[in-house]
Design a protein around this motif. Sequence first.
Motif, mmCIF file in Angstrom:
data_model
loop_
_atom_site.group_PDB
_atom_site.id
_atom_site.type_symbol
_atom_site.label_atom_id
_atom_site.label_comp_id
_atom_site.label_asym_id
_atom_site.label_seq_id
_atom_site.Cartn_x
_atom_site.Cartn_y
_atom_site.Cartn_z
ATOM 1 N N SER A 27 0.833 -1.197 0.000
ATOM 2 C CA SER A 27 0.000 0.000 0.000
ATOM 3 C C SER A 27 0.868 1.248 0.000
ATOM 4 O O SER A 27 2.083 1.193 0.183
ATOM 5 C CB SER A 27 -0.907 0.001 1.223
ATOM 6 N N LYS A 28 0.228 2.386 -0.208
ATOM 7 C CA LYS A 28 0.952 3.655 -0.210
ATOM 8 C C LYS A 28 1.573 3.921 1.162
ATOM 9 O O LYS A 28 2.697 4.414 1.258
ATOM 10 C CB LYS A 28 0.009 4.781 -0.607
ATOM 11 N N SER A 29 0.870 3.561 2.239
ATOM 12 C CA SER A 29 1.422 3.770 3.583
ATOM 13 C C SER A 29 2.632 2.863 3.825
ATOM 14 O O SER A 29 3.595 3.270 4.467
ATOM 15 C CB SER A 29 0.361 3.554 4.654
ATOM 16 N N PHE A 30 2.605 1.646 3.298
ATOM 17 C CA PHE A 30 3.752 0.742 3.414
ATOM 18 C C PHE A 30 4.965 1.336 2.716
ATOM 19 O O PHE A 30 6.074 1.351 3.257
ATOM 20 C CB PHE A 30 3.415 -0.634 2.811
ATOM 21 N N ILE A 31 4.757 1.846 1.512
ATOM 22 C CA ILE A 31 5.857 2.424 0.734
ATOM 23 C C ILE A 31 6.408 3.661 1.436
ATOM 24 O O ILE A 31 7.630 3.818 1.565
ATOM 25 C CB ILE A 31 5.386 2.742 -0.697
ATOM 26 N N ASN A 32 5.533 4.553 1.917
ATOM 27 C CA ASN A 32 6.007 5.760 2.611
ATOM 28 C C ASN A 32 6.764 5.419 3.883
ATOM 29 O O ASN A 32 7.762 6.067 4.204
ATOM 30 C CB ASN A 32 4.830 6.686 2.921
ATOM 31 N N LYS A 33 6.325 4.406 4.608
ATOM 32 C CA LYS A 33 7.033 3.993 5.827
ATOM 33 C C LYS A 33 8.427 3.465 5.489
ATOM 34 O O LYS A 33 9.411 3.810 6.134
ATOM 35 C CB LYS A 33 6.232 2.921 6.559
ATOM 36 N N HIS A 34 8.516 2.654 4.445
ATOM 37 C CA HIS A 34 9.806 2.100 4.033
ATOM 38 C C HIS A 34 10.762 3.200 3.580
ATOM 39 O O HIS A 34 11.936 3.219 3.953
ATOM 40 C CB HIS A 34 9.589 1.087 2.908
ATOM 41 N N ILE A 35 10.256 4.142 2.789
ATOM 42 C CA ILE A 35 11.100 5.245 2.306
ATOM 43 C C ILE A 35 11.547 6.120 3.465
ATOM 44 O O ILE A 35 12.710 6.524 3.543
ATOM 45 C CB ILE A 35 10.350 6.058 1.236
ATOM 46 N N SER A 36 10.651 6.408 4.395
ATOM 47 C CA SER A 36 10.995 7.229 5.553
ATOM 48 C C SER A 36 12.085 6.577 6.393
ATOM 49 O O SER A 36 13.015 7.247 6.849
ATOM 50 C CB SER A 36 9.750 7.476 6.397
ATOM 51 N N GLU A 37 11.992 5.264 6.599
ATOM 52 C CA GLU A 37 13.027 4.550 7.352
ATOM 53 C C GLU A 37 14.369 4.629 6.640
ATOM 54 O O GLU A 37 15.410 4.803 7.279
ATOM 55 C CB GLU A 37 12.614 3.097 7.552
ATOM 56 N N HIS A 38 14.355 4.493 5.328
ATOM 57 C CA HIS A 38 15.602 4.556 4.568
ATOM 58 C C HIS A 38 16.215 5.959 4.621
ATOM 59 O O HIS A 38 17.415 6.107 4.853
ATOM 60 C CB HIS A 38 15.351 4.152 3.114
#
Length: 95
Positions: A27-38
């Motif tokens: 989902s979009k929230s999954f992708i944003n969380k992953h990018i934010s962590e990176h």
Amino acid sequence: MFWFNYFKFLFGLREKSELSSISDILSKSFINKHISEHLSGIYKDYSYRTESRKINNATVVCARVRCGEEQSPKSSKHWFVYQERSGSVSSWYLG
């Protein structure tokens, strides 16, 4: 208005595109969380926005990052690719 934006998206005339028809696991929230962590491993004070495109069975995401430490008007781009494979998500950082 919807049809006009849809045709602009189909012909590549629209800069922003939303993720569409993806499952809950990617989902979009999954992708944003992953990018934010990176990005938190790279920058201390930053803001970002994402632009996404679905290409075949992969989702290509460009994160435009502005760093607050430098006070620079320029942004840098970070590219990610996500692909759902039988209940799990594979991701790649392209730089």
